[in-house]
Design an enzyme around this catalytic site. Structure first.
Site, PDB file in Angstrom:
ATOM      1  N   HIS A  16      -9.054  -3.901  -1.492  1.00  0.00           N
ATOM      2  CA  HIS A  16      -8.275  -3.084  -0.837  1.00  0.00           C
ATOM      3  C   HIS A  16      -8.536  -1.734  -1.009  1.00  0.00           C
ATOM      4  O   HIS A  16      -8.481  -1.023   0.094  1.00  0.00           O
ATOM      5  CB  HIS A  16      -6.624  -3.276  -1.436  1.00  0.00           C
ATOM      6  CG  HIS A  16      -5.826  -2.638  -0.965  1.00  0.00           C
ATOM      7  ND1 HIS A  16      -4.386  -3.086  -0.292  1.00  0.00           N
ATOM      8  CD2 HIS A  16      -5.511  -1.302  -0.959  1.00  0.00           C
ATOM      9  CE1 HIS A  16      -3.808  -2.101   0.097  1.00  0.00           C
ATOM     10  NE2 HIS A  16      -4.251  -1.048  -0.394  1.00  0.00           N
ATOM     11  N   GLU A  17      -8.819  -1.054  -2.040  1.00  0.00           N
ATOM     12  CA  GLU A  17      -9.223   0.450  -2.457  1.00  0.00           C
ATOM     13  C   GLU A  17     -10.558   0.606  -1.565  1.00  0.00           C
ATOM     14  O   GLU A  17     -10.683   1.652  -1.136  1.00  0.00           O
ATOM     15  CB  GLU A  17      -9.208   0.640  -3.914  1.00  0.00           C
ATOM     16  CG  GLU A  17      -7.780   0.313  -4.505  1.00  0.00           C
ATOM     17  CD  GLU A  17      -6.772   1.115  -3.718  1.00  0.00           C
ATOM     18  OE1 GLU A  17      -6.904   2.059  -3.215  1.00  0.00           O
ATOM     19  OE2 GLU A  17      -5.638   0.574  -4.140  1.00  0.00           O
TER      20      GLU A  17
ATOM     21  N   HIS B 206      -9.990   1.444   1.939  1.00  0.00           N
ATOM     22  CA  HIS B 206      -9.552   2.815   2.027  1.00  0.00           C
ATOM     23  C   HIS B 206     -10.698   3.554   2.356  1.00  0.00           C
ATOM     24  O   HIS B 206     -10.837   4.487   3.228  1.00  0.00           O
ATOM     25  CB  HIS B 206      -8.647   3.230   1.227  1.00  0.00           C
ATOM     26  CG  HIS B 206      -7.314   2.817   1.130  1.00  0.00           C
ATOM     27  ND1 HIS B 206      -6.382   2.979   2.039  1.00  0.00           N
ATOM     28  CD2 HIS B 206      -6.633   1.966   0.048  1.00  0.00           C
ATOM     29  CE1 HIS B 206      -5.206   2.344   1.964  1.00  0.00           C
ATOM     30  NE2 HIS B 206      -5.292   1.840   0.824  1.00  0.00           N
TER      31      HIS B 206
ATOM     32  N   CYS C 123       0.767  -1.180   0.020  1.00  0.00           N
ATOM     33  CA  CYS C 123       0.137  -0.064  -0.104  1.00  0.00           C
ATOM     34  C   CYS C 123       1.080   1.069  -0.161  1.00  0.00           C
ATOM     35  O   CYS C 123       1.876   1.201   0.748  1.00  0.00           O
ATOM     36  CB  CYS C 123      -0.794  -0.093   1.292  1.00  0.00           C
ATOM     37  SG  CYS C 123      -2.116   1.203   1.238  1.00  0.00           S
TER      38      CYS C 123
HETATM   39 NI    NI Z   1      -3.637   1.132  -0.133  1.00  0.00          NI
END
Ligand code: NI
Length: 185
Positions: A139-140, A143, A97
């Site tokens: 994963h995004e 966030h 990341c």
């Molecule tokens: Ni990331």
């Protein structure tokens, strides 16, 4: 366009949840251009999310088309207000990341997902994704909910790895150690 500063763990702002985008205007598209320039300026990230640059709106960019091993993917995508509506299967894979520059980790993600989102003009988008691309999108979206891959690593003793080399771009040499393989998102 501008390259924006990336927030780094343990910055508490990375735990903040992002708001839905309501207005699809020139300001939004100008921000998307800056976010894209930021993604491309660093160590070849396959994805980036708006809160990583301190803008707490549900906007992500992913592009798995240049993954080292060819993977099924939909190319360059700007996903606004993305929602995963179906999950199937699970697998473990290594993640990095931009906001966690010194570590990579083994993370469990769904193998296949269906997502719905809007594009930069407010148009409706839907995709079936699998494998690496599905992992990057999960994963995004994390966030956007104030989560880092660190929050999903099962054991910090066995599943977290120090990153020895943080490459600015893809190296030409074919021989690389596993911890250097991970593309960031
Ligand atoms: Ni990331």
């Amino acid at each position: 366009m501008a390259i924006l500063e990336i927030l780094k763990h343990p910055d508490p702002r990375l735990k903040q949840a992002s708001q839905k985008v309501e207005t699809f205007d020139k300001t939004l598209r100008s921000f998307i251009a800056d976010l894209e320039e930021t993604r491309r300026s660093g160590p070849a990230a396959v994805g980036i999310a708006a809160p990583q640059v301190g803008r707490f709106e549900r906007i992500v960019i992913v592009d798995c088309s240049s993954a080292r091993k060819p993977v099924p993917n939909h190319g360059h995508l700007v996903l606004i207000n993305p929602v995963i509506t179906q999950w199937d299967g699970f697998e473990v894979g290594r993640e990095g990341c931009l906001s966690v520059p010194h570590h990579t980790g083994e993370v469990i993600r769904a193998t296949r997902i269906h997502i719905e989102a809007c594009g930069p003009e407010g148009e409706s988008l839907a995709f079936d994704m699998e494998g690496y691309e599905a992992r990057v999108v999960q994963h995004e979206i994390d966030h956007l909910d104030g989560k880092l891959f660190l929050d999903r690593v099962v054991s910090h003793h066995t599943d977290l790895f120090q990153r020895k080399v943080y490459k600015k771009s893809r190296p030409a040499a074919p021989a690389r150690k596993p911890e250097e393989e991970t593309r960031v998102a």
